[in-house]
Design a protein around this motif. Structure first.
Motif, PDB file in Angstrom:
ATOM      1  N   GLN A 134      -8.337   0.066 -17.241  1.00  0.00           N
ATOM      2  CA  GLN A 134      -8.981   0.747 -15.917  1.00  0.00           C
ATOM      3  C   GLN A 134      -7.902   0.697 -15.035  1.00  0.00           C
ATOM      4  O   GLN A 134      -6.392   0.102 -14.874  1.00  0.00           O
ATOM      5  CB  GLN A 134      -9.996  -0.195 -15.092  1.00  0.00           C
ATOM      6  CG  GLN A 134     -11.461  -0.417 -15.803  1.00  0.00           C
ATOM      7  CD  GLN A 134     -12.059   0.786 -15.863  1.00  0.00           C
ATOM      8  OE1 GLN A 134     -11.978   1.734 -14.841  1.00  0.00           O
ATOM      9  NE2 GLN A 134     -12.444   1.215 -17.008  1.00  0.00           N
ATOM     10  N   LYS A 135      -7.832   1.584 -13.872  1.00  0.00           N
ATOM     11  CA  LYS A 135      -6.664   1.953 -12.983  1.00  0.00           C
ATOM     12  C   LYS A 135      -6.269   0.785 -12.092  1.00  0.00           C
ATOM     13  O   LYS A 135      -6.996   0.017 -11.592  1.00  0.00           O
ATOM     14  CB  LYS A 135      -7.338   3.083 -12.020  1.00  0.00           C
ATOM     15  CG  LYS A 135      -6.029   3.545 -11.095  1.00  0.00           C
ATOM     16  CD  LYS A 135      -6.721   4.470  -9.968  1.00  0.00           C
ATOM     17  CE  LYS A 135      -5.819   4.825  -8.992  1.00  0.00           C
ATOM     18  NZ  LYS A 135      -6.257   5.453  -8.119  1.00  0.00           N
TER      19      LYS A 135
ATOM     20  N   LYS B 119      -6.724  -4.621  -9.871  1.00  0.00           N
ATOM     21  CA  LYS B 119      -7.101  -3.291 -10.485  1.00  0.00           C
ATOM     22  C   LYS B 119      -8.696  -3.277 -10.354  1.00  0.00           C
ATOM     23  O   LYS B 119      -9.232  -4.042  -9.793  1.00  0.00           O
ATOM     24  CB  LYS B 119      -6.684  -3.577 -12.000  1.00  0.00           C
ATOM     25  CG  LYS B 119      -7.447  -4.818 -12.653  1.00  0.00           C
ATOM     26  CD  LYS B 119      -7.403  -4.921 -14.046  1.00  0.00           C
ATOM     27  CE  LYS B 119      -7.848  -3.933 -14.960  1.00  0.00           C
ATOM     28  NZ  LYS B 119      -9.440  -4.252 -15.228  1.00  0.00           N
ATOM     29  N   GLU B 120      -9.157  -1.937 -10.828  1.00  0.00           N
ATOM     30  CA  GLU B 120     -10.519  -1.823 -10.887  1.00  0.00           C
ATOM     31  C   GLU B 120     -11.230  -2.602 -11.804  1.00  0.00           C
ATOM     32  O   GLU B 120     -10.374  -2.930 -12.968  1.00  0.00           O
ATOM     33  CB  GLU B 120     -10.888  -0.095 -11.056  1.00  0.00           C
ATOM     34  CG  GLU B 120     -10.251   0.593  -9.692  1.00  0.00           C
ATOM     35  CD  GLU B 120     -10.560   1.964  -9.962  1.00  0.00           C
ATOM     36  OE1 GLU B 120     -10.858   2.544 -11.069  1.00  0.00           O
ATOM     37  OE2 GLU B 120     -10.019   2.593  -9.182  1.00  0.00           O
ATOM     38  N   ASN B 121     -12.543  -2.904 -11.475  1.00  0.00           N
ATOM     39  CA  ASN B 121     -13.415  -3.799 -12.436  1.00  0.00           C
ATOM     40  C   ASN B 121     -13.223  -3.204 -13.719  1.00  0.00           C
ATOM     41  O   ASN B 121     -13.731  -2.091 -14.025  1.00  0.00           O
ATOM     42  CB  ASN B 121     -14.579  -3.855 -11.969  1.00  0.00           C
ATOM     43  CG  ASN B 121     -15.310  -5.116 -12.738  1.00  0.00           C
ATOM     44  OD1 ASN B 121     -16.318  -4.674 -13.553  1.00  0.00           O
ATOM     45  ND2 ASN B 121     -14.881  -6.252 -12.404  1.00  0.00           N
ATOM     46  N   GLY B 122     -12.977  -4.013 -14.787  1.00  0.00           N
ATOM     47  CA  GLY B 122     -13.427  -3.545 -16.255  1.00  0.00           C
ATOM     48  C   GLY B 122     -13.536  -4.550 -17.267  1.00  0.00           C
ATOM     49  O   GLY B 122     -13.558  -4.218 -18.346  1.00  0.00           O
ATOM     50  N   GLY B 123     -13.738  -5.841 -16.560  1.00  0.00           N
ATOM     51  CA  GLY B 123     -14.025  -6.839 -17.340  1.00  0.00           C
ATOM     52  C   GLY B 123     -12.894  -7.954 -17.854  1.00  0.00           C
ATOM     53  O   GLY B 123     -11.732  -7.382 -17.401  1.00  0.00           O
TER      54      GLY B 123
ATOM     55  N   ALA C 118      -4.428  -5.559 -19.009  1.00  0.00           N
ATOM     56  CA  ALA C 118      -3.506  -5.121 -17.719  1.00  0.00           C
ATOM     57  C   ALA C 118      -2.347  -5.905 -17.598  1.00  0.00           C
ATOM     58  O   ALA C 118      -1.131  -5.448 -17.472  1.00  0.00           O
ATOM     59  CB  ALA C 118      -4.268  -4.860 -16.550  1.00  0.00           C
ATOM     60  N   GLY C 119      -2.256  -7.282 -17.720  1.00  0.00           N
ATOM     61  CA  GLY C 119      -1.763  -8.190 -17.600  1.00  0.00           C
ATOM     62  C   GLY C 119      -0.376  -8.168 -18.868  1.00  0.00           C
ATOM     63  O   GLY C 119       0.828  -8.410 -18.449  1.00  0.00           O
TER      64      GLY C 119
END
Lengths: 369, 469
Positions: free
Chosen positions: B126-127, B145-149, B156-157
């Protein structure tokens, strides 16, 4: 079924009881050992302390060796003696270490431990190897090389580490060449072992750089980059033209760490290498040369397709003379990737706080959003 | 009627055999664990890990901390991470669109500033709304970041991380100061290691100051005490046993380390699952075995990570449902591994074990607890079988739990006082009369809520470590 359930519960219970009894047994033995240790610790430690104090001025006397021999007859006292003497091996350097080693040899402790290497218990062998490494006795070399044949990673690791501390060049090289690529130890642990070598490092590097085994050769070159011996660069430079990626990267790091300007053009050529990892390392080490010849090739590397190469090139450019002026031109240009990476690198450099802070700040202010 | 009676009788006997089999497997694991722990303890005597705490040759590591509504514990957690004894590491906190003040608390506590950072998208996520850093804490990065679980946050990390090994930890966990060295040692000692899981211990009742465990103690909460027994059994016997067979299917999300290149090769964490910790391990096994590559997924039994256990039934229920759903999700996604010799021990032993005993276990157990007494009341089952069922279910359970406590006392001895051992033993007995059945019911419920809850973060209410200590 009833019988089965009852039987299985009984077996389970029996196992738990055995486990419990074993636990009690071990704890009791530990307690007894602890008490005996406590009783003897003061005496043995004091003896060792006085002995070592004496060794700072004089050599070991026959009387002292006889006294040590009397003490080490008892297993617990031997353990205490070794523990204390290893403490001194760790804090001292120089001639006194040689005296301590001689003491361990003359008192027969090295022989006792070499005998222990024949044990089938790999944990005991590993622990023994660790001790023999601390004692730094060349008398143990043969036994250690023999132990290296045991197929257990822990044993191999401790054997190599022991040889590294003993510092016998030929034995060390023989041990590594005998590994035949089947060792499970990671590259970093092998480099750590080589870094710790207490003999003539220059000799082992010169020999092992040219090992037929590319893997071994590359780890010795990598270790040499921590050693910072400029004369090794002359041997390493030929690896920049090799096909083997690992050796090439290791050689770049070795030359880069010493910032040997004789070879700056050779490193610059690596910015055009087909392998991105080679390009990235070359871009990174060019920072250390502080040589203006690197400016234009690094500007070109800002447009590399790989992020790491671009990032390392940007960092190096900011840090080398003439780099910041070149960056100004890039920022006025059209390459968005190059501009982005410069901004990011500049922020990181600013955090670092050690390089041309004002100029970096001006880049950020001028071009950031 | 006679036929129905016959079916019920047969089913009752099946349940008894099931209980015997499952406990026999647990027993084997206990034996394997005892052997492995014996070796491990011997190894500690010559372990060189202390030398590596200052070595420049140590593998640098990125610690990923996914956070969603963690305002209560996130600051303590990051502080404890900053104290870690390790030569080179970075902490990457990923705020996954929290609705509470997680991000604000981080920004204020660590005086973070928004920076412009280009991010390599190795894994799709997610963004990312922003990256925050502090000039004086160079090894701390906070990503908003935007929520994505959770899986998306971890990916993302990974994208932002700089180092070749990453460790994922839960935002509510506290690590011991030398935990990174310990978890990285299997990578140093064996180049075939691709992932390492650490033991997770329960922090409730222990004294934690400035994010560091100061004194280990037992909690007052009965529910947390039961969970201490459960964790000891699951980690010291279960995972240690699986490790001995190189068939570890779970590396706890609370603390696990991975080689980044291999994790990226399998596509990172799978989005849309709450059992992402098991899911990535199963995929790693699958990839390695399919490609016939040599690899090891290791478990280290040292107590390295401490976490908060739920102290109320609502949170416990939510946690157990989540575990059950995560397990089912992973098993269903990789059903082709079931009894497939291509996957070796994983396909032939680990997968079927998890399928029959861990996934279906709650169903059979709950049915057993209802059906066996009813069958007895209605005269279908005689008293002998009735007693046999409860003897098997309860006595086996007690023996296994006591075994796990003994292993703990033999090895790490974190509960050294006799009063603590007696208390643990008492709860090892008591857990068989209510607690175990309750958790089975929660997991049973999870099976039925599988499709509805499988994409949920499944949060439980945390309290600050300082408050809970």
């Amino acid at each position: 079924m009833e019988r089965f359930v009852v039987l299985s519960i009984l077996i389970f219970t029996l196992f738990i009881l055995i486990l419990y009894s074993y636990l009690l047994f071990e704890k009791t033995i530990e307690l007894i050992k602890y008490r005996i240790r406590q009783k003897n610790e003061g005496i043995v430690f004091e003896f060792v302390d006085n002995l070592v104090l004496n060794l700072e001025e004089d050599n070991v006397t026959d009387r002292q060796i006889d006294e040590v021999k009397k003490i080490i007859v008892d297993k617990i006292k031997l353990d205490l003696f070794e523990e204390r003497i290893i403490y001194y091996f760790n804090i001292y350097k120089g001639d006194i270490i040689k005296k301590l080693t001689k003491l361990m040899e003359d008192a027969g402790i090295v022989d006792i431990e070499v005998q222990n290497l024949k044990s089938k218990n790999i944990y005991k062998v590993s622990l023994t190897l660790k001790k023999l490494g601390e004692f730094r006795s060349k008398k143990a070399v043969e036994g250690i090389l023999e132990a290296l044949k045991i197929k257990a990673t822990d044993v191999k690791y401790n054997a190599l580490l022991a040889l590294s501390k003993i510092g016998d060049e030929k034995a060390f090289i023989k041990a590594f060449e005998g590994l035949e690529g089947n060792i499970l130890l990671s590259e970093r642990s092998l480099i750590e072992i080589i870094d710790d070598f207490e003999g003539d490092k220059h000799y082992i590097y010169k020999e092992m750089f040219n090992s037929k085994d590319n893997y071994l050769s590359s780890i010795f070159i990598k270790s040499a980059s921590n050693f910072m011996d400029i004369s090794l660069n002359e041997i390493a430079v030929k690896f920049l033209k090799e096909d083997n990626k690992e050796k090439k990267i290791a050689a770049i790091k070795l030359i880069g760490n010493t910032a040997d300007v004789r070879f700056v053009d050779d490193i610059i050529k690596c910015l055009r290498d087909e392998n991105w990892e080679v390009r990235a390392v070359a871009a990174k080490v060019l920072e250390r040369f502080s040589d203006e010849r690197a400016v234009m090739p690094l500007v070109k590397a800002l447009s590399d397709k790989v992020w790491f190469v671009r990032y390392n090139a940007a960092i190096s450019l900011i840090k080398i003379p003439g780099g910041i002026d070149a960056i100004d031109d890039v920022m006025k240009g059209e390459d968005r990737f190059a501009k982005d990476i410069i901004i990011y690198a500049a922020q990181n450099i600013k955090e670092d706080g050690s390089y041309e802070g004002e100029k970096v700040s001006s880049i950020l202010e001028k071009y950031k959003g | 009627m006679i036929m129905l009676r016959e079916i019920i009788l047969k089913f009752n006997i099946f349940i008894i055999y099931y209980v015997i089999t499952i406990n026999f497997v647990y027993f084997l694991q206990l034996v394997l664990s005892a052997i492995s722990l014996y070796k491990y303890i011997r190894k500690i005597k010559y372990s060189d890990y202390q030398n590596y705490t200052t070595s420049s040759n140590m593998i640098p590591i990125s610690i990923l901390v996914p956070a969603y509504n963690e305002e209560e514990t996130i600051v303590d957690n990051v502080k404890s991470l900053l104290y870690l004894n390790y030569p080179e590491f970075e902490i990457i906190v990923i705020n996954d669109g929290s609705k509470d003040d997680t991000l604000t608390k981080l920004i204020n506590s660590f005086e973070l500033k928004l920076i412009e950072q280009p991010i390599r998208t190795i894994l799709k996520t997610q963004k990312i709304r922003g990256v925050y850093r502090n000039l004086d804490i160079p090894n701390l990065v906070v990503i908003d970041k935007e929520n994505g679980g959770k899986a998306d946050a971890l990916n993302a990390g990974i994208n932002v991380s700089r180092y070749p090994v990453f460790a994922s930890i839960d935002a509510d966990s506290v690590l011991e100061t030398d935990s990174l060295v310990r978890v990285i040692m299997p990578f140093i000692e064996d180049r075939e290691t691709i992932a390492v899981g650490g033991i997770v211990r329960i922090a409730n009742g222990s004294k934690i100051r400035r994010g560091l465990i100061e004194k280990v103690d037992l909690p007052k909460s009965k529910l947390a005490l039961f969970q201490i027994i459960e964790y000891l059994r699951a980690f010291l016997t279960g995972r240690m046993g699986w490790d001995a067979l190189n068939s570890l299917l779970i590396v706890s999300g609370a603390f696990g380390a991975f080689r980044k290149d291999v994790a990226v090769e399998v596509g990172g964490y799978t989005n849309g699952t709450i059992g992402e910790d098991m899911e990535i391990i199963v995929r790693l096994h699958k990839l390695m075995r399919k490609q016939k590559r040599k690899y090891k997924i290791k478990f280290i039994p040292d107590p390295v990570c401490w976490t908060q256990a739920p102290e109320n039934f609502k949170d416990l229920k939510s946690q157990r449902r989540r575990w059950q759903i995560g397990l089912m999700d992973s098993l269903f996604r990789h059903k082709e591994m079931f009894l497939n010799p291509q996957y070796g021990m994983i396909g032939l032993y680990a997968y079927p074990y998890f399928f029959f005993f861990e996934m279906l276990g709650p169903i059979i157990e709950v049915i057993g607890y209802i059906l066996v007494p009813l069958s007895y009341i209605f005269g279908i089952l005689n008293v002998k079988y009735f007693i046999l069922f409860f003897a098997a279910a309860v006595l086996y359970g007690i023996l296994l739990s006591v075994g796990a406590i003994l292993l703990e006392e033999y090895t790490f001895n974190r509960y050294p006082y006799l009063s603590q051992v007696f208390k643990l033993t008492l709860y090892a007995i008591l857990e068989n009369f209510g607690y175990r059945q309750l958790t089975s019911i929660y997991r049973f419920e999870g099976i039925f809520k599988f499709s509805r809850l499988k994409h949920n973060w499944g949060k439980i209410k945390r309290t600050s470590f300082t408050k809970s200590a």
